[in-house]
Design a protein around this motif. Structure first.
Motif, PDB file in Angstrom:
ATOM      1  N   GLY A   1      -6.690  -7.150  -0.428  1.00 40.26           N
ATOM      2  CA  GLY A   1      -7.554  -6.135  -1.006  1.00 40.26           C
ATOM      3  C   GLY A   1      -6.882  -4.779  -1.053  1.00 40.26           C
ATOM      4  N   VAL A   2      -7.179  -4.029  -2.093  1.00 38.31           N
ATOM      5  CA  VAL A   2      -6.601  -2.700  -2.321  1.00 38.31           C
ATOM      6  C   VAL A   2      -7.735  -1.704  -2.502  1.00 38.31           C
ATOM      7  CG1 VAL A   2      -5.242  -1.303  -3.925  1.00 38.31           C
ATOM      8  CG2 VAL A   2      -4.494  -3.616  -3.341  1.00 38.31           C
ATOM      9  N   ASP A   3      -7.590  -0.540  -1.838  1.00 44.19           N
ATOM     10  CA  ASP A   3      -8.592   0.507  -1.994  1.00 44.19           C
ATOM     11  C   ASP A   3      -7.951   1.859  -1.720  1.00 44.19           C
ATOM     12  OD1 ASP A   3     -11.497   1.001  -2.483  1.00 44.19           O
ATOM     13  OD2 ASP A   3     -11.360   1.985  -0.536  1.00 44.19           O
ATOM     14  N   GLY A   4      -8.251   2.845  -2.550  1.00 45.90           N
ATOM     15  CA  GLY A   4      -7.736   4.189  -2.339  1.00 45.90           C
ATOM     16  C   GLY A   4      -6.225   4.281  -2.348  1.00 45.90           C
ATOM     17  N   GLY A   5      -5.570   3.421  -3.115  1.00 43.24           N
ATOM     18  CA  GLY A   5      -4.123   3.451  -3.205  1.00 43.24           C
ATOM     19  C   GLY A   5      -3.413   2.780  -2.041  1.00 43.24           C
ATOM     20  N   ARG A   6      -4.167   2.172  -1.147  1.00 41.21           N
ATOM     21  CA  ARG A   6      -3.595   1.524   0.042  1.00 41.21           C
ATOM     22  C   ARG A   6      -4.025   0.060   0.112  1.00 41.21           C
ATOM     23  NH1 ARG A   6       0.283   4.649   2.762  1.00 41.21           N
ATOM     24  NH2 ARG A   6      -0.001   6.711   1.837  1.00 41.21           N
ATOM     25  N   ILE A   7      -3.273  -0.704   0.889  1.00 41.28           N
ATOM     26  CA  ILE A   7      -3.652  -2.084   1.165  1.00 41.28           C
ATOM     27  C   ILE A   7      -4.756  -2.050   2.213  1.00 41.28           C
ATOM     28  CG2 ILE A   7      -2.855  -4.316   2.023  1.00 41.28           C
ATOM     29  CD1 ILE A   7      -0.013  -3.380   0.999  1.00 41.28           C
TER      30      ILE A   7
ATOM     31  N   PRO B   1      15.577  -1.683   1.300  1.00 37.25           N
ATOM     32  CA  PRO B   1      15.759  -0.347   0.712  1.00 37.25           C
ATOM     33  C   PRO B   1      14.762   0.677   1.237  1.00 37.25           C
ATOM     34  CG  PRO B   1      14.957  -1.912  -0.923  1.00 37.25           C
ATOM     35  CD  PRO B   1      15.376  -2.703   0.270  1.00 37.25           C
ATOM     36  N   ALA B   2      13.524   0.273   1.495  1.00 35.60           N
ATOM     37  CA  ALA B   2      12.549   1.221   2.042  1.00 35.60           C
ATOM     38  C   ALA B   2      12.995   1.732   3.405  1.00 35.60           C
ATOM     39  CB  ALA B   2      11.167   0.563   2.144  1.00 35.60           C
TER      40      ALA B   2
ATOM     41  N   ASP C   1       5.821   3.826   4.831  1.00 33.91           N
ATOM     42  CA  ASP C   1       4.578   3.279   4.279  1.00 33.91           C
ATOM     43  C   ASP C   1       4.827   2.344   3.104  1.00 33.91           C
ATOM     44  OD1 ASP C   1       5.409   5.203   2.469  1.00 33.91           O
ATOM     45  OD2 ASP C   1       3.391   5.950   2.057  1.00 33.91           O
ATOM     46  N   ARG C   2       6.067   1.930   2.887  1.00 32.41           N
ATOM     47  CA  ARG C   2       6.383   1.069   1.742  1.00 32.41           C
ATOM     48  C   ARG C   2       7.282  -0.080   2.184  1.00 32.41           C
ATOM     49  NH1 ARG C   2       6.759   5.231  -3.295  1.00 32.41           N
ATOM     50  NH2 ARG C   2       6.020   7.069  -2.184  1.00 32.41           N
ATOM     51  N   GLY C   3       7.467  -1.023   1.278  1.00 33.79           N
ATOM     52  CA  GLY C   3       8.422  -2.091   1.503  1.00 33.79           C
ATOM     53  C   GLY C   3       7.866  -3.318   2.182  1.00 33.79           C
TER      54      GLY C   3
ATOM     55  N   ARG D   1       1.037   1.716   1.529  1.00 33.20           N
ATOM     56  CA  ARG D   1       0.817   2.090   0.131  1.00 33.20           C
ATOM     57  C   ARG D   1       0.791   0.837  -0.739  1.00 33.20           C
ATOM     58  NH1 ARG D   1       2.389   6.694  -3.620  1.00 33.20           N
ATOM     59  NH2 ARG D   1       3.495   5.698  -5.347  1.00 33.20           N
ATOM     60  N   ALA D   2      -0.117   0.798  -1.701  1.00 36.84           N
ATOM     61  CA  ALA D   2      -0.294  -0.378  -2.552  1.00 36.84           C
ATOM     62  C   ALA D   2       0.629  -0.319  -3.757  1.00 36.84           C
ATOM     63  CB  ALA D   2      -1.742  -0.511  -2.981  1.00 36.84           C
ATOM     64  N   ASP D   3       1.947  -0.353  -3.484  1.00 38.97           N
ATOM     65  CA  ASP D   3       2.956  -0.605  -4.515  1.00 38.97           C
ATOM     66  C   ASP D   3       3.202  -2.110  -4.470  1.00 38.97           C
ATOM     67  OD1 ASP D   3       3.067   2.121  -4.829  1.00 38.97           O
ATOM     68  OD2 ASP D   3       5.044   2.362  -3.931  1.00 38.97           O
ATOM     69  N   LEU D   4       2.746  -2.821  -5.487  1.00 42.30           N
ATOM     70  CA  LEU D   4       2.704  -4.277  -5.431  1.00 42.30           C
ATOM     71  C   LEU D   4       3.165  -4.894  -6.743  1.00 42.30           C
ATOM     72  CD1 LEU D   4      -0.824  -4.592  -3.765  1.00 42.30           C
ATOM     73  CD2 LEU D   4       1.376  -4.955  -2.634  1.00 42.30           C
ATOM     74  N   VAL D   5       3.731  -6.089  -6.633  1.00 42.51           N
ATOM     75  CA  VAL D   5       4.156  -6.876  -7.796  1.00 42.51           C
ATOM     76  C   VAL D   5       3.578  -8.275  -7.658  1.00 42.51           C
ATOM     77  CG1 VAL D   5       6.094  -7.746  -9.136  1.00 42.51           C
ATOM     78  CG2 VAL D   5       6.319  -5.596  -7.899  1.00 42.51           C
TER      79      VAL D   5
END
Length: 539
Positions: A24-30, A464-465, A472-474, A481-485
């Motif tokens: 689940g994702v909310d407010g730009g975060r996981i 790399p993160a 908060d990434r990687g 942070r909800a940077d997702l693929v």
């Protein structure tokens, strides 16, 4: 919650075995991760049924040349469609900050083959901080396509302080360079890059590099060199960069780590033993590579360092002079110039990928210098010389000089990360600009089994993160942070080929940056969620 991805194969970036889950994702975060059968399934305003597609952290391109592309093209599909959510700019010691009016004009001319001349870009910045601010407020303040970090480019700094002279910096000049590097890091740059086969950075000695790396170390950044040779002296050139980093106490990230050109086939184990010994001895060392054999650069970069002294106008004057042109030809074709890595140029391996005047591209792009020369009934140097003068050094080329065995060995290394070295400019760019990340996942994971899916994703995300010190990434973790693929491991593939280098990849239907859909159902949205990523405070 805003969004739930239902029934994903979670490849969380840490390298551990994947598992079924809802995310689940909310407010730009996981906001939630629930393993299959482990509890109540989360609900949200929107549910995306993944049906077993893989969900991974956003990919980090550790070596990008999108410095102007991010300000030109809001879509930036070349990277967004690959699942890239963060690029590292300012590579190879040459970029557009910090500059003054003189050096801005010079660097624009020098790397026009990488990024175009930039007539369509409003160069309102001069400092590193102003460039990062411009990225933050791209396209009417909305932002840019993906996030971007920046390396202070050593060659640009030297151009600003010393100029284009082939000599050591004076104490006063070195002091000013130290201040410029410090200012860039204070304004948010993540480290220092160098281009030691490109003028004027190639004129710096190791003492200068070590002094500047000491500044980088104080701020907790890293040194990212394009070192002095990828050809005849490649392994020694890598060793030299290790020695600079060790002497400065600075973290080291080796740019586009390859062993190509004649004589280096099968030498990857030798290089990796050198790097392992450095890591065992305390050097904080990582590296990146692209999953292809040919390289890409400007035609002018092959020229010997003495021919490049004085800047672009001086180079053109030397090319126009017949006697000096003959000396350049000897250096290229017989001696093996330092610009061509100490190896005599094989014009049959040099393919034109772009020219400054796009109207002329159909005559040149995709053709080798040797082939063009045969058609004209002239020697290859005559063709190359004409192109350089007509293009004012803006010709881009592919170099077909790589070795597949070395590529595979290097990508297996535990310090390895992914970097496209993607040059987006030109009529027929290298397909790595559009295909690096799906090519890793499709060709090297699924088809060849060189890496497992979980290991490969770790190379492209958490490693790399960690180098960028982005806590908060990687990794896919609650609170991150909800940077997702979201991609299909069974179909993901690079569409780009050498014949059709701008074809987009397949098998990557969704990309999120800060929880916002940059790709949705396989199509680019209008979302501009990218911003400048500034250096984290030193620990």
């Amino acid at each position: 919650m805003e969004t739930v991805f239902r029934d994903v194969r979670l490849v969380d970036g840490g390298g551990s075995p994947s598992f079924r889950a809802d995310v689940g994702v909310d407010g730009g975060r996981i906001a939630a991760i629930v393993r299959e059968g482990a509890g109540d399934r989360p609900s949200a305003r929107r549910t995306v049924d993944a049906h077993g597609l893989a969900l991974a952290p956003g990919f980090v391109d550790m070596h990008a040349h999108s410095d102007l592309a991010l300000l030109r093209d809001p879509g930036h599909e070349a990277k967004v469609a690959q699942g890239v959510t963060l690029e590292v700019l300012g590579q190879d010691g040459l970029s557009y900050a910090p500059v003054d009016d003189r050096t801005l004009a010079e660097v624009r001319a020098q790397i026009a083959g990488w990024n175009g001349a930039g007539e369509d870009v409003d160069f309102t910045w001069r400092s590193t901080g102003e460039f990062l601010d411009r990225l933050d407020h791209g396209f009417g303040g909305e932002g840019i396509a993906v996030d971007a970090a920046y390396l202070v480019p050593h060659g640009t700094v030297r151009m600003l302080v010393v100029g284009w002279e082939d000599r050591p910096a004076t104490d006063a000049e070195l002091g000013r360079m130290r201040r410029l590097v410090a200012e860039g890091l204070e304004e948010g740059a993540v480290g220092l890059s160098a281009g030691l086969t490109y003028p004027p950075g190639m004129y710096a000695d190791d003492a200068e590099l070590t002094e500047l790396c000491r500044v980088v170390a104080r701020y907790g950044g890293y040194f990212c060199p394009h070192h002095r040779s990828y050809g005849a002296r490649a392994v020694r050139a890598y060793e030299e960069m290790v020695e600079v980093a060790r002497g400065a106490g600075c973290a080291l990230h080796l740019a586009h780590t390859v062993l190509n050109f004649a004589g280096n086939e099968g030498r990857a184990p030798e290089l990796l033993r050198l790097l392992d010994a450095a890591r065992a001895g305390g050097v904080d060392l990582t590296l990146d590579s692209y999953p292809y054999t040919p390289g890409c650069t400007t035609l002018a970069s092959l020229l010997p360092s003495w021919a490049a002294e004085g800047g672009p106008d001086a180079v053109l004057a030397r090319l126009r002079d017949d006697a000096t042109s003959a000396r350049i030809r000897y250096a290229l074709e017989v001696a093996g110039s330092d610009g061509s890595h100490g190896v005599p140029v094989d014009w049959a391996a040099v393919e034109v990928s772009g020219v400054a005047d796009e109207r002329r591209a159909p005559r040149y792009a995709g053709r080798t210098i040797a082939g063009l020369a045969r058609e004209r009934g002239e020697e290859p140097w005559a063709t190359a010389r004409r192109l350089l003068v007509e293009d004012r050094l803006g010709t881009t080329v592919l170099l077909h000089v790589g070795h597949e065995g070395n590529v595979r060995e290097i990508m297996r290394h535990p310090a390895h990360t992914g970097g496209s070295d993607g040059i987006l400019h030109g009529a027929k760019p290298h397909p790595r600009a559009y295909g690096t990340f799906p090519h890793y996942l499709g060709h090297y994971v699924r088809e060849l089994g060189i890496l497992s899916l979980e290991e490969c994703v770790a190379h492209l995300t958490s490693r790399p993160a960690a180098r960028l010190r982005l806590s908060d990434r990687g990794l896919v973790r609650v609170g991150r942070r909800a940077d997702l693929v979201l991609f299909d491991p069974e179909t993901v593939a690079a569409g780009a080929t050498f014949e059709d280098p701008r074809r987009l990849p397949t098998g990557i239907p969704y990309v999120l940056i800060a929880g916002r859909f940059a790709m949705e159902d396989g199509r680019r949205t209008e979302v501009l969620a990218g911003r400048a990523v500034r250096r984290a405070p030193a620990p």
